[in-house]
Design an enzyme around this catalytic site. Structure first.
Site, short mmCIF file in Angstrom:
data_model
loop_
_atom_site.label_atom_id
_atom_site.label_comp_id
_atom_site.label_asym_id
_atom_site.label_seq_id
_atom_site.Cartn_x
_atom_site.Cartn_y
_atom_site.Cartn_z
N THR A 143 72.11 124.94 69.70
CA THR A 143 72.96 125.35 70.81
C THR A 143 72.62 126.78 71.19
O THR A 143 71.70 127.38 70.64
CB THR A 143 74.45 125.25 70.43
OG1 THR A 143 74.79 126.35 69.56
CG2 THR A 143 74.78 123.94 69.73
N CYS A 144 73.41 127.33 72.11
CA CYS A 144 73.12 128.69 72.56
C CYS A 144 73.44 129.74 71.50
O CYS A 144 73.01 130.89 71.63
CB CYS A 144 73.88 129.01 73.85
SG CYS A 144 75.67 128.88 73.69
N ARG B 259 73.45 128.83 67.84
CA ARG B 259 73.10 128.39 66.48
C ARG B 259 71.94 127.41 66.51
O ARG B 259 71.77 126.66 67.48
CB ARG B 259 74.29 127.77 65.77
CG ARG B 259 74.68 126.38 66.25
CD ARG B 259 75.89 125.83 65.50
NE ARG B 259 77.03 126.70 65.71
CZ ARG B 259 77.56 127.47 64.75
NH1 ARG B 259 77.05 127.44 63.53
NH2 ARG B 259 78.59 128.24 65.01
N GLU C 243 86.28 127.05 70.65
CA GLU C 243 85.69 126.42 71.83
C GLU C 243 85.37 124.96 71.53
O GLU C 243 84.96 124.60 70.43
CB GLU C 243 84.45 127.19 72.29
CG GLU C 243 83.35 127.33 71.24
CD GLU C 243 82.31 126.23 71.31
OE1 GLU C 243 82.35 125.44 72.26
OE2 GLU C 243 81.46 126.17 70.40
N GLN D 14 78.25 118.82 71.38
CA GLN D 14 76.89 119.20 71.00
C GLN D 14 76.47 118.54 69.69
O GLN D 14 75.34 118.07 69.55
CB GLN D 14 76.80 120.72 70.91
CG GLN D 14 76.91 121.41 72.26
CD GLN D 14 77.20 122.89 72.15
OE1 GLN D 14 77.72 123.37 71.14
NE2 GLN D 14 76.90 123.63 73.21
N GLY E 49 72.30 125.08 87.35
CA GLY E 49 72.30 124.06 86.31
C GLY E 49 73.43 123.08 86.55
O GLY E 49 74.40 123.39 87.26
N ALA E 50 73.32 121.89 85.95
CA ALA E 50 74.37 120.88 86.14
C ALA E 50 74.66 120.13 84.84
O ALA E 50 75.17 119.01 84.87
CB ALA E 50 73.97 119.89 87.23
N SER F 25 76.40 120.11 80.74
CA SER F 25 77.80 120.19 80.29
C SER F 25 78.37 121.59 80.43
O SER F 25 79.53 121.76 80.84
CB SER F 25 77.90 119.72 78.83
OG SER F 25 77.07 120.51 77.99
N SER G 187 77.35 123.93 82.55
CA SER G 187 77.48 124.19 83.98
C SER G 187 78.72 123.50 84.55
O SER G 187 79.42 124.05 85.41
CB SER G 187 76.23 123.72 84.73
OG SER G 187 75.09 124.42 84.28
#
EC number: 1.2.1.70
Length: 418
Positions: free
Chosen positions: A49-50, A52, A114, A120, A185-186, A188, A190
């Site tokens: 993920t962004c 980890r 979150e 994810q 972006g489109a 999740s 976004s």
């Protein structure tokens, strides 16, 4: 097999390092297979993920697996093992399970609570299932973790108490109503960004995406409009707020594309926006480092404390079930041996008394079976209860020795069950 978790996150590594080790797409699939194909790794799953990158594995040897996984991560990210190791955390067996439960509940996120991490991890499991790199051990563990994460949301409301990365970033943007926004972006993240903007009163939202139809669907859901990704520079000229969540591997927005002051929120790894845009007059860039340093969303309230208690309870329940499962093959093997003894002795008895009528023969057979079942009932129930306590596997071992069970029998039973 034991569970091993190796990774690095915003808690152990600067965002610059996370950006270097970020793996997506084909690179993620290759890493997944390369880890799983090592001789000491039976199963593997990668969560990227962004904030980890974590590898979960079912292994038969700790040290060999640790070395192999570190080497694979180094090769696939291009970051040397010497650079990686200071930032890595390693969890084994019980600690690995507890860590995964905490991660899925959002307790280990940059913004505590979150909810995106639940999806994810679910996508990471689906990818590993599709690629055939998970089996019974990781599949059962991650499915249980997802249930724990869902329960954390429904029972404690932590997903409502905690912010998201989007809302944490936008908290630094000031007033939102009446401003124009561009979402690049489109996916999740976004989608969450566009929804958050709409709820905050932003009525002019533009979505730019590589696949126009997907961008159009997202824009339509928030009353906005969609454009091609190639139109980003034109849209920047009118946007007050820009949120990027592409992670394309190159800079989607550079200083030369900006002609006016605006608020830019970069939630991607690798970064979508060139950090040099900070030099453009009137431009404010907020990225993952900024959010991390701001401390927004890191507060611990009642919901977070409730989730920590939930994780502790679910961990204990999971470990109890695992310990009980380990003794089950021994119990089955014991009952199998008893059944064999009963059949052999009944066979000898009936050969000595060949003239028994059918009714008497059935009664004798049932009586012998009942006696054996009653004798075995209490010790087998008790050993299952004792197995849930620390060191409970010693009771199964004692049972195998007391009844002289073939050491291969419990393992054979386990293989049949799997």
């Amino acid at each position: 097999m034991s569970v091993l978790a190796i990774g690095l996150s915003h808690r152990t590594a600067p965002v610059a390092m996370l950006e270097r080790v970020s793996v997506t797409g084909d690179a993620l699939v290759k890493l997944l297979h390369d880890v799983q194909q090592d001789t000491c790794v039976a199963e593997a799953m990668v969560v990227s993920t962004c904030n980890r990158v974590e590898i979960y594995a079912a292994v038969d040897r700790f040290h060999a697996a640790f070395t192999a996984i570190c080497d694979r991560l180094s090769v696939h990210t291009g970051v040397s093992a010497d650079e990686l190791r200071p930032h890595l955390y390693v969890h084994f067996e019980e600690r690995a399970v507890e860590h995964l439960f905490s991660v899925v509940c959002g307790l280990d996120s940059m913004v505590v609570g979150e909810g995106q991490i639940l999806g994810q991890v679910r996508r990471a499991l689906k990818l590993a299932q599709k690629q055939g790199t998970v089996g019974a051990v990781l599949n059962d563990l991650v499915q249980q973790a997802l249930r724990v994460g869902k329960r954390a949301q429904t029972d404690t409301g932590i997903d409502k108490a905690g912010a998201s990365l989007v809302s944490a970033g936008l908290a630094l943007a000031g007033e939102l109503p009446g401003r124009r926004a561009l979402v690049v972006g489109a996916g999740s993240m976004s989608s969450l960004a566009a929804t958050t903007l709409a709820r905050a009163g932003v009525t002019d939202i533009v979505v730019a995406n590589r696949t126009f139809e997907r961008g159009r669907r997202l824009a339509s859901s928030v009353g906005g409009r969609a454009v091609e990704l190639s139109a980003v520079q034109d849209e920047l000229a009118a946007a007050d707020i820009v949120i990027t969540c592409v992670g394309a591997g190159h800079h989607v927005i550079t200083p030369g594309m900006l002609t006016r002051g605006s608020f830019l929120l970069d939630l991607a790894l690798p970064h979508d926006i060139d950090p040099a845009v900070r030099e453009v007059p009137g431009v404010t860039l907020v990225d993952l480092e900024t959010i991390q340093e701001s401390g927004i969303g890191s507060r611990e309230g009642d919901a977070v404390r409730s989730v920590r208690e939930l994780v502790s309870q679910e961990l204990e329940a999971y470990l109890d079930a695992e310990r009980a499962a380990k003794v089950t093959p021994t119990v089955v093997a014991l009952r199998g041996k008893a059944a064999g003894v009963v059949e052999a002795e009944l066979g000898r008895l009936l050969m000595r008394i060949p003239n028994l009528d059918g009714k008497t023969r059935d009664e004798v057979t049932q009586t012998v079976h009942r006696v054996v079942d009653k004798l075995l009932h209490e010790p087998t129930v008790r050993v299952k209860q004792l197995a849930t306590s620390p060191g409970g596997d010693h009771y199964a071992q004692a049972l195998r020795e007391l009844f002289d069970l073939d050491p291969k029998m419990p393992e054979a039973v386990r293989e049949v069950e799997l």
